[in-house]
Design an enzyme around this catalytic site. Structure first.
Site, short mmCIF file in Angstrom:
data_model
loop_
_atom_site.label_atom_id
_atom_site.label_comp_id
_atom_site.label_asym_id
_atom_site.label_seq_id
_atom_site.Cartn_x
_atom_site.Cartn_y
_atom_site.Cartn_z
CB SER A 51 -0.58 -0.04 0.76
OG SER A 51 -0.18 -0.39 1.99
CG ASP A 89 1.89 -6.44 1.26
OD1 ASP A 89 2.31 -7.31 1.48
OD2 ASP A 89 1.73 -5.53 1.30
CD GLU A 121 -2.63 -9.27 -2.53
OE1 GLU A 121 -2.23 -7.80 -1.85
OE2 GLU A 121 -3.01 -9.58 -2.93
CD GLU A 188 -7.79 -6.26 1.42
OE1 GLU A 188 -7.66 -4.35 1.20
OE2 GLU A 188 -6.36 -6.17 1.99
#
Length: 272
Positions: A51, A89, A121, A188
């Site tokens: 992000s 991440d 992810e 999420e």
């Protein structure tokens, strides 16, 4: 876990929190200053998220973010904390081709940043990557539900895990990452009841990003949480400050003082 006892948060503390019903708190961070503040306040883990693409690098999405861009940000955060667990991440394109690439990326983050864990992810599709990284001794936080790196494939910012096949896929992904060895999993943008089902079925902690209150912990992007982000923010974000307004007011006051000659005054100048 903000009990004043834990000197350094480890992955085992996540498991203890799950077993004892102790809520886990997480925020994103991309720099040493915010990391130090959040660490001293008692936030349990800091995610150096991709992000950063939206919040630091000026991209419209997280997709252009590279490993080389995240490494110095992660190093800054890891170097500023005394207690919090720092999670790096793994950005889009750094693990999808298979376990070998995933392990190489994880090695870079662990060797070059001082992070304590990595996050990637994907559920079933990323299970082999997770298994390979964990086998090398690197803790992995998984991420399922809405996965921002797949936003185009998912059709945009769409809630995942709705009734029927959506819940089945969410549960399949959750069990896959647990079996692969992830120490925790981020959920999420999924309905609260679906998140409750996942949390009840897994032995590892679940971390909510817009997944309701029935998880082991909560995670928010700090710029949203602190009111620094302008424009539309997700429904699940609660603002705990209004930093954009504060900084705007400070900038306007500074402009006015310089224009009027009020700054710098004698108190802010050096004498001979």
């Amino acid at each position: 876990m903000a009990d004043g006892v834990v000197k350094r948060v480890r992955t085992r503390h996540f498991q203890n929190a799950k077993e004892q019903g102790i809520p886990i708190t997480g925020l994103t961070s991309y720099d040493a200053l915010t990391a130090g503040i959040f660490d001293r306040a008692g936030i349990d883990f800091l995610l150096v998220g991709d992000s950063a693409g939206n919040n630091v690098l000026g991209y419209d999405t997280t997709l252009p973010v590279t490993v080389d861009q995240l490494i110095p940000l992660t190093r800054a955060v890891a170097g500023a904390v005394q207690r919090a667990l720092v999670v790096a991440d793994m950005p889009f394109g750094s693990y999808e081709t298979g376990p070998d690439e995933a392990l190489h990326t994880a090695f870079r983050f662990m060797k070059e940043t001082g992070a304590h864990a990595v996050k990637l992810e994907g559920g079933v599709r990323s299970a082999e990557q997770i298994r390979r990284i964990v086998a090398a001794g690197i803790p992995v936080m998984a991420h399922i539900g809405f996965t921002p790196q797949s936003e185009h494939g998912l059709g945009g910012h769409v809630i995942q895990g709705r009734q029927g096949e959506g819940v089945e896929q969410l549960l399949a992904d959750a069990h896959a990452v647990e079996a692969a060895g992830a120490f925790a999993v981020v959920l999420e943008m999924v309905p609260a009841q679906a998140a409750r089902q996942v949390t009840e079925q897994l032995s590892i902690p679940t971390i909510s990003v817009g997944a309701g209150p029935h998880t082991t912990g909560q995670l928010l992007v700090w710029t949203d949480w602190a009111g620094l982000t302008t424009g539309r923010i997700p429904k699940f974000v609660k603002k705990y400050a209004e930093l954009a307004e504060i900084l705007d007011g400070a900038a306007r006051a500074y402009i006015a003082d310089v224009a009027s000659g009020a700054y710098p005054d004698e108190a802010h100048s050096y004498e001979d």
